[in-house]
Design an enzyme around this catalytic site. Structure first.
Site, PDB file in Angstrom:
ATOM      1  N   VAL A  54      -2.961 -44.630  16.100  1.00 49.24           N
ATOM      2  CA  VAL A  54      -2.117 -43.533  15.618  1.00 49.24           C
ATOM      3  C   VAL A  54      -2.495 -43.075  14.216  1.00 49.24           C
ATOM      4  O   VAL A  54      -2.096 -41.987  13.793  1.00 49.24           O
ATOM      5  CB  VAL A  54      -0.617 -43.901  15.672  1.00 49.24           C
ATOM      6  CG1 VAL A  54      -0.162 -44.115  17.104  1.00 49.24           C
ATOM      7  CG2 VAL A  54      -0.305 -45.108  14.801  1.00 49.24           C
ATOM      8  N   TYR A  63       4.870 -52.208   3.283  1.00 49.54           N
ATOM      9  CA  TYR A  63       5.749 -51.946   4.423  1.00 49.54           C
ATOM     10  C   TYR A  63       6.982 -51.151   4.000  1.00 49.54           C
ATOM     11  O   TYR A  63       7.348 -50.157   4.633  1.00 49.54           O
ATOM     12  CB  TYR A  63       6.162 -53.273   5.055  1.00 49.54           C
ATOM     13  CG  TYR A  63       6.947 -53.132   6.340  1.00 49.54           C
ATOM     14  CD1 TYR A  63       6.322 -52.784   7.532  1.00 49.54           C
ATOM     15  CD2 TYR A  63       8.324 -53.368   6.357  1.00 49.54           C
ATOM     16  CE1 TYR A  63       7.046 -52.663   8.712  1.00 49.54           C
ATOM     17  CE2 TYR A  63       9.051 -53.250   7.536  1.00 49.54           C
ATOM     18  CZ  TYR A  63       8.404 -52.895   8.708  1.00 49.54           C
ATOM     19  OH  TYR A  63       9.129 -52.777   9.877  1.00 49.54           O
TER      20      TYR A  63
END
Length: 241
Positions: free
Chosen positions: A61, A152
């Site tokens: 992706v 993250y």
């Protein structure tokens, strides 16, 4: 079935939240195109066993061009795209002092840029039909920050901002874009946290299940949520209250 005739793309659909979401959407009548890094026949078979059409795309992706090719092929095979669920994500945890540039870039590229890529290439399909539901999986780490997860947390905070921007751009065309912020969910990504002291900080005293998140994905992807957009909904057992 509340999604009868709908066509969905689910990224990160091989395992965890993405897999649970793909199966839940299919169980309610949607045909599903699953995006994942490596082919997984089992998730396709489970969807087909429900009587739905299923397609698997081996796609990174983070690759703008690869995502475009996969989205266009999925749209051609399914006839339309009505639902996009962005669940693909990775972690490469570490304190900032120890984190190298590659670990930061990889997490941003997959978690944030990957979400942008799929939205970007589904955009024209949603606009053409003047309808669509986008559900982005972010994290409570993107809302509160988390020591050892600078990459993250930054990527997931970015998904929140992206969600709200897309919602504002598309609201006038009947397209909804929302985000779900899970806490600790029982997935391969959290396998090593089951005995962690962090578990004691969850008011409900347990991890969530992917299927619980999938129920919320289904709600946001359905017409039951036709007047909800730009929202970030926590599903975390109360950890980020």
């Amino acid at each position: 079935m509340i999604l009868e005739g709908k066509k969905a793309i689910v990224t990160g659909g091989r395992s965890g939240i993405g897999r649970a979401a793909a199966l839940k959407l299919a169980s309610e009548g949607a045909d599903v195109a699953v995006f994942g890094r490596t082919y997984d026949e089992s998730v396709i078979k489970e969807i087909q066993d429900m009587g739905r059409n299923a397609y698997f795309y081996e796609v990174d992706v983070a690759s703008f061009d690869a995502v475009k090719e996969a989205v266009d092929d999925a749209a051609a095979k399914m006839g339309s795209i009505d639902i996009l669920v962005n669940s693909a994500g990775i972690t490469k945890d570490g304190l900032i002092a120890m984190m190298n540039e590659d670990a930061f870039d990889q997490v941003i590229d997959i978690n944030l840029k990957g979400t942008f890529n799929t939205i970007k290439h589904c955009y024209r399909y949603f606009i053409k039909q003047k309808s669509g539901k986008i559900v982005n999986i972010t994290s409570v780490s993107g809302l509160t920050g988390n020591a050892g997860q600078a990459n993250y947390s930054a990527s997931k905070a970015g998904v929140v901002g992206l969600t709200k921007t897309v919602a504002k751009e598309l609201a006038g065309r009947g397209i909804c874009c929302n985000a779900i912020a899970p806490g600790f969910i029982e997935t391969p990504m959290t396998e090593n946290l089951k005995e962690s002291p962090l578990m004691k900080s969850i008011p409900m005293k347990r991890m969530g299940k992917p299927e619980e998140v999938a129920e919320l994905v289904l709600f946001l992807a359905s017409d039951r949520a036709s007047y909800i957009t730009g929202e970030v909904i926590r599903i975390d057992g109360g950890i980020a209250m």
